[in-house]
Design an enzyme around this catalytic site. Structure first.
Site, PDB file in Angstrom:
ATOM      1  N   ASN A  44     -14.847   3.684   2.993  1.00 42.01           N
ATOM      2  CA  ASN A  44     -13.866   3.061   3.890  1.00 42.01           C
ATOM      3  C   ASN A  44     -13.033   4.112   4.609  1.00 42.01           C
ATOM      4  O   ASN A  44     -12.708   3.969   5.793  1.00 42.01           O
ATOM      5  CB  ASN A  44     -12.946   2.134   3.095  1.00 42.01           C
ATOM      6  CG  ASN A  44     -13.640   0.869   2.634  1.00 42.01           C
ATOM      7  OD1 ASN A  44     -14.731   0.543   3.090  1.00 42.01           O
ATOM      8  ND2 ASN A  44     -13.011   0.153   1.723  1.00 42.01           N
ATOM      9  N   ARG A 364     -24.690  -7.878  12.915  1.00 34.98           N
ATOM     10  CA  ARG A 364     -25.196  -6.893  11.967  1.00 34.98           C
ATOM     11  C   ARG A 364     -26.270  -7.579  11.133  1.00 34.98           C
ATOM     12  O   ARG A 364     -26.092  -8.698  10.680  1.00 34.98           O
ATOM     13  CB  ARG A 364     -24.098  -6.375  11.020  1.00 34.98           C
ATOM     14  CG  ARG A 364     -22.912  -5.727  11.707  1.00 34.98           C
ATOM     15  CD  ARG A 364     -21.954  -5.144  10.668  1.00 34.98           C
ATOM     16  NE  ARG A 364     -20.646  -4.875  11.235  1.00 34.98           N
ATOM     17  CZ  ARG A 364     -20.316  -3.765  11.884  1.00 34.98           C
ATOM     18  NH1 ARG A 364     -21.224  -2.822  12.058  1.00 34.98           N
ATOM     19  NH2 ARG A 364     -19.099  -3.590  12.355  1.00 34.98           N
ATOM     20  N   ARG A 394     -19.877  -1.645  15.768  1.00 35.90           N
ATOM     21  CA  ARG A 394     -19.655  -0.242  15.444  1.00 35.90           C
ATOM     22  C   ARG A 394     -20.406   0.201  14.194  1.00 35.90           C
ATOM     23  O   ARG A 394     -20.390  -0.465  13.173  1.00 35.90           O
ATOM     24  CB  ARG A 394     -18.152   0.035  15.276  1.00 35.90           C
ATOM     25  CG  ARG A 394     -17.838   1.517  15.100  1.00 35.90           C
ATOM     26  CD  ARG A 394     -16.351   1.768  14.976  1.00 35.90           C
ATOM     27  NE  ARG A 394     -15.706   1.791  16.269  1.00 35.90           N
ATOM     28  CZ  ARG A 394     -14.681   1.001  16.614  1.00 35.90           C
ATOM     29  NH1 ARG A 394     -14.232   0.107  15.761  1.00 35.90           N
ATOM     30  NH2 ARG A 394     -14.130   1.095  17.794  1.00 35.90           N
ATOM     31  N   HIS A 424     -19.052 -11.783  18.433  1.00 34.53           N
ATOM     32  CA  HIS A 424     -18.910 -11.719  16.983  1.00 34.53           C
ATOM     33  C   HIS A 424     -19.203 -13.073  16.330  1.00 34.53           C
ATOM     34  O   HIS A 424     -19.228 -13.190  15.107  1.00 34.53           O
ATOM     35  CB  HIS A 424     -17.483 -11.259  16.651  1.00 34.53           C
ATOM     36  CG  HIS A 424     -17.260 -10.895  15.226  1.00 34.53           C
ATOM     37  ND1 HIS A 424     -16.475 -11.655  14.373  1.00 34.53           N
ATOM     38  CD2 HIS A 424     -17.713  -9.866  14.475  1.00 34.53           C
ATOM     39  CE1 HIS A 424     -16.437 -11.091  13.186  1.00 34.53           C
ATOM     40  NE2 HIS A 424     -17.192 -10.012  13.204  1.00 34.53           N
ATOM     41  N   TYR A 457     -21.307 -10.447  -0.150  1.00 31.31           N
ATOM     42  CA  TYR A 457     -20.103 -10.942   0.514  1.00 31.31           C
ATOM     43  C   TYR A 457     -19.955 -12.430   0.244  1.00 31.31           C
ATOM     44  O   TYR A 457     -20.939 -13.167   0.195  1.00 31.31           O
ATOM     45  CB  TYR A 457     -20.190 -10.767   2.039  1.00 31.31           C
ATOM     46  CG  TYR A 457     -20.201  -9.352   2.563  1.00 31.31           C
ATOM     47  CD1 TYR A 457     -20.308  -8.255   1.712  1.00 31.31           C
ATOM     48  CD2 TYR A 457     -20.127  -9.101   3.928  1.00 31.31           C
ATOM     49  CE1 TYR A 457     -20.322  -6.964   2.208  1.00 31.31           C
ATOM     50  CE2 TYR A 457     -20.139  -7.819   4.433  1.00 31.31           C
ATOM     51  CZ  TYR A 457     -20.245  -6.751   3.576  1.00 31.31           C
ATOM     52  OH  TYR A 457     -20.269  -5.480   4.071  1.00 31.31           O
ATOM     53  N   ARG A 553      -7.610 -10.724   2.648  1.00 33.44           N
ATOM     54  CA  ARG A 553      -8.223  -9.653   1.869  1.00 33.44           C
ATOM     55  C   ARG A 553      -7.692  -8.270   2.252  1.00 33.44           C
ATOM     56  O   ARG A 553      -7.408  -7.445   1.401  1.00 33.44           O
ATOM     57  CB  ARG A 553      -9.748  -9.658   2.072  1.00 33.44           C
ATOM     58  CG  ARG A 553     -10.471  -8.643   1.202  1.00 33.44           C
ATOM     59  CD  ARG A 553     -11.882  -8.407   1.718  1.00 33.44           C
ATOM     60  NE  ARG A 553     -11.910  -7.527   2.871  1.00 33.44           N
ATOM     61  CZ  ARG A 553     -12.752  -7.645   3.886  1.00 33.44           C
ATOM     62  NH1 ARG A 553     -13.619  -8.637   3.914  1.00 33.44           N
ATOM     63  NH2 ARG A 553     -12.721  -6.799   4.895  1.00 33.44           N
ATOM     64  N   HIS A 581     -15.052 -12.519   2.289  1.00 32.61           N
ATOM     65  CA  HIS A 581     -15.324 -12.426   3.725  1.00 32.61           C
ATOM     66  C   HIS A 581     -15.178 -13.767   4.442  1.00 32.61           C
ATOM     67  O   HIS A 581     -15.213 -13.821   5.666  1.00 32.61           O
ATOM     68  CB  HIS A 581     -16.743 -11.872   3.923  1.00 32.61           C
ATOM     69  CG  HIS A 581     -17.034 -11.369   5.284  1.00 32.61           C
ATOM     70  ND1 HIS A 581     -17.820 -12.053   6.178  1.00 32.61           N
ATOM     71  CD2 HIS A 581     -16.655 -10.240   5.917  1.00 32.61           C
ATOM     72  CE1 HIS A 581     -17.915 -11.368   7.302  1.00 32.61           C
ATOM     73  NE2 HIS A 581     -17.215 -10.268   7.179  1.00 32.61           N
TER      74      HIS A 581
END
Length: 696
Positions: A44, A364, A394, A424, A457, A553, A581
């Site tokens: 991270n 993704r 990204r 998204h 997730y 979160r 998530h």
């Protein structure tokens, strides 16, 4: 920066990463689970430096203008932030060398430093050096005029050497070679030798006739916060590839070093990095790479068992998918429930002669995606396949370019996102020709179409053939693949047009009900809460008497529990084995609850600069199920943290006499029990059907 109406965004993110790191300190977790959390924390930080720290450094250098709702200058945020990051990073380092590594030794997994190598280890080190390292690595003299900055690539490990006569040289540790070298020790334990230790221990062979006076290892992180100029760059793929290349040599934002401090300082000064951006450690560099050790076979006792995903509550493998969706909606809760219905939807569509078209978004996806493979098969069979591949996702840009190329070659229509906006939203639509006419089926989700992360997730998804929903999804795809203006949706809400407006309306409605003495409340679960307008609306609702429970979160810029501002708001954050998530929202609406799922967090970028979807849940049973799920999170007293008014987080613990409650364990057990009950019922029914008929 512990006062004011808002909590500073970057500092809040670092507090989240510290919560992740704290899982690595828990003695009640398995050693490899703890190592996993430390590796995630380190990973991270890599991305955080590449994006957020880089942006702060640029803004500070470009005039240091105030840009945050709280009125902080970039330089002020940067100073406090780098101090906080250093504190967390040094804690990770101490934990690795004083706790994790020694404890692993006791359990039979030994990280061997050079001073502990015996005959077998030295033989292996010689072999690796002579046959792998020496042929593939290259010593580079740092002569006058040679730019060190040009030689050092993003996040790669380098060895630096100070030679007799004052000369300096560096050697890159080859990424193509396996960093962790395993050998079975005489006592049966598994030994691990690090590739960089082999390089350092044999480094004199790079410099025959010279003396190495000192050495260090270092790793540089660079700015990766670069985007394509979408108004200038007509060839979007070529421009994106240029961005990917430029990230390798962008300006440095951090150096981490191990070894001789004087030499490391010379490297830092040559790179023109301030001291605040230099972190010295004693343990291994690049802790994120140690995630690989958490999957070593033979050490399952050192990690928690991962619950096996169960069949969906609303859909069994034996159910006909299309007939089921004609009859009812299907709600999915991953990873407790299997992701296979989503994969099945695309795979069955690819082979179904009744299917005319498949449309979906890809933000993704996994490296060996069964969904993309199915889309390719569908396109090759002549089905009209339209895929919106977001190239601006990204750090997944390269993978998405590769998938897009394969899809195009198969005959699919591939759209590379929208200018300025990131797409998204998570949407999938299948169009079938049936006896009754053309019928559409859709899946809408809170998470990416990624079968790998679906096991790690927590997310929710909805499968439906409701006409209002399928019509809206068709309009959504027309809007993002064509040149449409805001589509006129009847059931769904789309950013950047409608989600902000609808969210503010729903919050204001709860406030109005509270003022009128009616029952009012909001429960919301998301990854991040940043947007000032949404936060202000929540403050106003709190002041009106609305009870607001937020499960956030990561970043939370709202300050809860402040008298006269937010005393009716509480905020928790759950950090556990699965990454939380799901984005879900419940508005009490005077007892007639409205429930929504979404791809969007309450962040300005999601609401204004991304294409997102917010979709209501229509089935009453699904509404109750989601509401109960969100309520249950606030009972967690083992993995939940509560945000205090001063901006600090406090871990929740069982009160005296209270039983421990762990929400992820609760979901896994509840869904497993439900699946077992259903299996017993089906088996019993089968036995009844097979009972021979009675005779007179």
């Amino acid at each position: 920066m512990k006062d004011g109406k808002y909590i500073q965004r970057e500092l809040s993110w670092n507090a989240f990463n510290e919560r992740v790191m704290n899982e690595g300190l828990r003695e009640d977790l398995g050693l490899l689970d703890r190592l996993k959390f430390l590796a995630i924390t380190a990973s991270n930080y890599d991305e955080f430096y590449m994006v957020r720290v880089a942006r702060l450094m640029r803004d500070a250098a470009a005039g240091d203008a105030v840009y945050t709702p709280g009125g902080e200058r970039p330089s002020e945020v940067l100073k406090e932030l780098l101090n906080d990051i250093r504190r967390v990073t040094e804690r990770i380092d101490r934990t690795m060398i004083r706790d994790i590594i020694p404890s692993l030794v006791e359990k039979g997994l030994v990280l061997l430093p050079p001073d502990q190598w015996g005959r077998d280890e030295n033989i292996k080190a010689d072999r690796v050096f002579e046959h792998e390292l020496f042929p593939t690595s290259t010593p580079i003299a740092l002569t006058e005029g040679r730019d060190l900055d040009e030689l050092v690539a993003q996040t790669r490990i380098y060895a630096a050497f100070s030679l007799d006569g004052g000369d300096l040289a560096i050697v890159r540790v080859p990424k193509i070679l396996n960093r962790f070298r395993k050998l079975r020790m005489e006592d049966g334990r598994l030994g691990i030798i690090l590739l960089e230790d082999i390089l350092l221990s044999r480094a004199e062979r790079y410099f025959p006739g010279r003396t190495i006076e000192s050495s260090c290892l270092f790793r540089v992180t660079r700015d990766a916060d670069m985007t394509v100029d979408e108004e200038r760059d007509e060839d979007f793929i070529a421009a994106m590839k240029e961005v990917l290349e430029s990230r390798k040599r962008s300006f440095p934002v951090r150096i981490m070093s191990k070894g001789d401090a004087v030499l490391a300082d010379k490297i830092r000064e040559t790179l023109e990095l301030p001291k605040a951006n230099h972190i010295r450690i004693e343990g291994p560099l690049d802790v994120k790479a140690f995630f690989a050790l958490t999957t070593l076979p033979g050490f399952d006792a050192l990690k928690s068992p991962v619950p096996t995903p169960k069949p969906a509550e609303d859909l069994t493998d034996e159910d006909d998918l299309w007939e089921t969706l004609k009859d009812r909606d299907v709600l999915l809760h991953h990873p407790y429930e299997s992701y296979s219905p989503v994969i099945r939807m695309v795979e069955e569509a690819a082979e179904d002669p009744a299917v005319m078209a498949v449309k979906m978004t890809l933000y993704r996806t996994s490296g060996d995606s069964p969904i993309v493979k199915a889309l390719i098969r569908a396109a090759e069979r002549g089905i009209q396949v339209t895929v919106l591949v977001e190239l601006k996702a990204r750090f997944d840009e390269g993978a998405n370019i590769a998938w897009a190329s394969r899809l195009e070659k198969a005959g699919a229509i591939v759209i590379f996102g929208l200018a300025i906006l990131k797409v998204h939203a998570k949407a999938l639509m299948v169009v079938r020709r049936e006896d009754e006419g053309i019928r559409r089926y859709v899946h809408l989700g809170t998470g990416n179409y990624n079968d790998s992360t679906a096991k790690l997730y927590t997310d929710m998804g909805l499968m439906t053939s409701r006409e209002k929903y399928t019509r809206d999804v068709a309009l959504f795809f027309n809007a993002v693949t064509g040149y449409s203006s805001e589509p006129h949706l009847k059931a769904l809400f789309m950013a950047p047009f409608g989600i902000r407006r609808e969210t503010l309306r729903l919050i204001a409605r709860e406030a109005e009900r509270a003022r009128g003495g009616e029952e009012a409340g909001i429960i919301a679960k998301m990854n991040s809460l940043v947007d000032p307008e949404i936060i202000d609306a929540l403050y106003e609702a709190s002041s009106a008497g609305v009870r607001i429970d937020l499960n956030v979160r990561g970043i939370c810029c709202l300050r809860p529990g402040v008298k006269g501002l937010s005393e009716n708001i509480r905020v928790i954050s759950v950090i556990d084995g699965f990454l939380e998530h799901t984005r879900a929202f419940v508005y009490n609406n005077g007892g007639n609850r409205e429930v929504y799922l979404s791809s969007a967090d309450w962040m300005t970028r999601n609401l204004d600069r991304r294409v997102e979807l917010l979709f209501p849940i229509a089935d009453p049973g699904h509404k109750r199920r989601i509401t109960r799920s969100l309520d249950a999170y606030f009972r967690d007293n083992t993995r939940a943290w509560e945000l205090l008014a001063d901006g600090t987080w406090e871990m929740k613990k069982p009160a005296k006499g209270e039983k421990p409650f762990r929400i992820q364990e609760y979901f896994a057990n509840s869904i497993a029990a439900l699946a077992a009950d259903r299996e017993r019922t089906e088996t019993s029914a089968l036995k009844v059907r097979r009972k021979p008929p009675e005779t007179d």
